[in-house]
Design a protein around this motif. Structure first.
Motif: not given
Length: 760
Positions: A613, A616, A619-620
């Motif tokens: 998580r 993720e 990467d945002e």
């Protein structure tokens, strides 16, 4: 002559004297206890039949000087004379044995019995053993007259022959009705009968009824199709189907004697050829035991029944392929349990491979211990776990149990990730499916021609055997050979029919969309977790998933690691039911791609799930502080999660400062030069000097410069030169604050900045 011998009870008959008959003027002997026996065999006959017989017996008794006592009038209603055990007849024999009966009247010897082997022993027992005088009204039989036994023998044979003639006449009448296509009462569950208008014309009898034909009963037919679907497609067991039918309240045939279903009835239903449109008749004949009258059924010769098979394609409910598959599954069941039945046919116990044939859950019989080779059994509360049975016996060291729901989820996730979401696998399956389809397209015509030729050859051989029989050749091996050829013809006919349907309904070459649809359907089937899904999963993974116990140093709890291999061959074999082929051998399916899958059956550690998580969010473009707030952890732990993710994936973690430089937002709260951007640009557009802007906003001049630069960069505008702007200003020195405030705003400030900023 009245017999004076000792009765069976041991007492001598009382002295006989004549009395006046209350019903008439003829005297009768009150010492003689006379009785009668009457019987009618068909429920269609009325009670008057017995009343007429009793009246004739009374009249004959009166002429002989006897009176039939009401308590000695024995009657059997709607009972065949071929049966030995009858209520009235047994009561008659008991009265004779007890000495309560001296003379017995009956209308005809046929009332006593229709079988000579029953009639004659009964007569001899009554006359010679129990000292009963027997008188038949219509046959002129009187046991007190010489020669009565000869007459009784002849009449017994005549009455017995009547049954044989009656059976032949009934068969002849039913055969005529059958050959005309009408109903002869051999319908079954799923069908009913409907009268044919005006067909009663010309029929004999006062109440002639119309002929009937068979029609499909929509309600019952739907249950027949459902039963075949459960058994063949979903591979449900017979007992499961029985329970489901009773749970849903499924109806039964109108001739059923019970409301609930029994699993013993299902094999007869699944093997009933009438559901395919082929209606046989007369395959069995009634055989009666002449000593007891009990009726059993025996098979007729196949050649005798051949002309009675009717072809009703409009009554077809099940296709030949499904019917043949059901028959094959039933034969496998019979073969599997043949050696496990007792003398009465009941099972001694469940077989070890029962779970393999009828899986109760998705992993039933699928997980195997690598150490001892045993199949893991279901155990624990509610059957939530799988365990090695050899551990309790001391034959295996694998103690760790496997949570069933976890194993199902992880196995389906890994398979789905490859065959449903991996484009390489999809491309491989598409390529192999196309080559398999082309191969079958090339083989289909030759297979159809070969099967048709083989069927014609078997038909010719059967015709030769029939000619041998018709010419009077009798040999024991002819019957066995005839049965063998008929079985061959049945299999070949089903194969030819399937190949013809495949040839007529040829599908186009499989496309990518079609393969994707079939793979998606396979994934949905796995999710349903039916027995059919369990069989499909077993075929896909090669029959078993082998697990090994992984021991972790310093820990008491260990986990299991599973290994299995999936191939494009197994996948296409699972989809071949959707591709009509003429090949029986699945070995022709090409196998190009194979992949071994290794799964650690354990819940991933918390750091693994959190690191995924965190990556993720990483990467945002979120800051570490923002990621920490989202995960509810400290910012330092976010760094640990990032390091763990990159290390577990064999990658090098990028430098934090370098990453921060690439982010559009480098801080959680905007810096001062960004926070005052709107105020700075409003004054900037009014022509206020930078120093004055800094003084008004109480910041240093460098902050104002950074603000102007950031404001233009974020809008893709060229950064203005400060000196050039100053030269263009009318006021190059700092005025008083009130004079600056009185100046009107320029148009550029009122309308906002455009593509380029021009200083005025």
């Amino acid at each position: 002559m009245i017999s004076t011998s000792i009765s069976a009870a041991g007492s001598t008959p009382p002295s006989r004297r004549r009395e006046a008959d209350p019903a008439g003027d003829s005297p009768f002997d009150s010492a003689i206890r006379a009785g009668s026996y009457a019987r009618f065999s068909s429920s269609l006959q009325s009670e008057k039949s017995n009343a007429d017989q009793q009246r004739e017996c009374r009249e004959m008794a009166q002429r002989n000087g006897h009176r039939i006592l009401p308590e000695l009038e024995f009657v059997d209603e709607a009972v065949s004379g071929t049966k030995r055990e009858r209520t009235g007849l047994n009561a008659l024999l008991a009265a004779a044995e007890n000495g309560e009966l001296h003379v017995l009247y009956f209308h005809s010897l046929s009332r006593l019995s229709r079988e000579s082997v029953i009639t004659l022993p009964l007569l001899k027992s009554l006359v010679h053993k129990h000292d009963v005088r027997v008188i038949s009204v219509t046959d002129n039989i009187d046991s007190d007259k010489t020669g009565w036994e000869l007459i009784a023998h002849l009449m017994a044979i005549v009455h017995e022959h009547y049954i044989t003639d009656l059976a032949a006449n009934v068969l002849r009448g039913q055969e005529g009705t059958l050959l005309e296509g009408f109903s002869v009462g051999d319908g079954c569950f799923g069908y009913t009968s409907a009268p044919v208008a005006e067909s009663e014309t010309g029929r004999r009898g006062r109440n002639a009824k119309p002929h009937k034909i068979y029609v499909i009963d929509p309600d019952h037919a739907a249950w027949v199709k459902q039963i075949f679907h459960w058994f063949v497609v979903e591979r449900r067991s017979l007992r499961w189907i029985t329970r489901e039918l009773n749970r849903l309240g499924a109806p039964k045939d109108h001739r059923a004697t019970t409301d609930s279903w029994r699993h013993q009835y299902l094999p007869r239903l699944l093997r009933n050829r009438k559901y395919t449109g082929q209606w046989p008749w007369g395959e069995k004949r009634n055989v009666r035991d002449p000593l007891t009258g009990k009726v059993s059924q025996k098979d007729r010769k196949p050649e005798e029944c051949e002309s009675w098979v009717r072809d009703f394609p409009h009554l077809r409910l099940i296709d030949d392929a499904t019917f043949a598959e059901a028959d094959q599954l039933l034969m496998e069941n019979e073969k599997r349990y043949k050696g496990h039945r007792k003398a009465k046919g009941t099972l001694r116990g469940a077989k070890s491979r029962a779970a393999h044939q009828h899986p109760r859950h998705l992993l039933s019989g699928l997980i195997r211990c690598r150490e001892c080779g045993s199949t893991l059994n279901v155990g624990g509360s509610g059957g939530k776990y799988l365990f090695c049975p050899s551990y309790a016996q001391g034959n295996c060291t694998c103690k760790t149990q496997l949570r069933r729901d976890l194993a199902e989820r992880m196995i389906l996730d890994e398979i789905g990730r490859r065959i449903l979401r991996d484009p390489i696998w999809r491309e491989a399956v598409l390529d192999a499916t196309r080559r398999y389809w082309r191969q079958q397209e090339a083989q289909l015509p030759s297979e159809l021609a070969a099967a048709t030729k083989a069927l014609a050859d078997v038909e010719r051989r059967i015709a030769n055997l029939v000619n041998f029989v018709e010419n009077g050749t009798e040999a024991p091996e002819l019957a066995a050979q005839f049965r063998k050829r008929r079985a061959e013809r049945k299999q070949l006919a089903a194969r030819v029919e399937r190949l013809r349907r495949t040839n007529d309904d040829r599908r186009p070459e499989p496309t990518e969309a079609w393969v994707n649809e079939q793979l998606d359907n396979l994934g949905k089937a796995f999710a349903e977790k039916t027995p059919a899904a369990a069989h499909a999963l077993r075929d896909l993974v090669g029959g078993a998933i082998v697990v090994t116990e992984i021991r972790q140093p310093g820990r008491k709890r260990h986990y299991l690691r599973g290994r299995f291999t999936i191939t494009t061959k197994a996948l296409i074999a699972g989809l071949v039911g959707n591709i009509d082929t003429g090949a029986e051998d699945s070995q022709s399916v090409p196998s190009d791609v194979a992949e071994e899958i290794v799964i650690d059956f354990r819940e991933p550690p918390e750091i693994d799930a959190l690191s995924v998580r965190a990556k993720e969010l990483y990467d945002e473009g979120l800051l570490s502080v923002q990621i920490a707030k989202e995960l509810g952890r400290a910012p330092s732990y976010v760094t640990k999660l990032a390091k763990h993710w990159f290390a577990s994936h064999g990658q090098e973690m990028p430098d934090g400062h370098a990453r921060r430089a690439t982010l559009s937002q480098k801080q959680l709260e905007p810096p001062l030069y960004q926070a005052i951007a709107d105020d700075v640009m409003a004054l900037y557009c009014r022509g206020v000097l930078l120093q004055d802007i800094a003084e008004r906003l109480k910041v240093d001049r460098n902050t104002i410069t950074s603000t102007i630069r950031w404001w233009h960069e974020t809008r893709d505008l060229p950064i203005p030169d400060g000196r050039s702007r100053r030269k263009q200003l009318a006021q190059k020195t700092s005025p008083k604050a009130d004079r600056v405030d009185d100046q009107p705003l320029p148009k550029s400030a009122e309308t906002g900045p455009k593509k380029s900023l021009k200083e005025t």
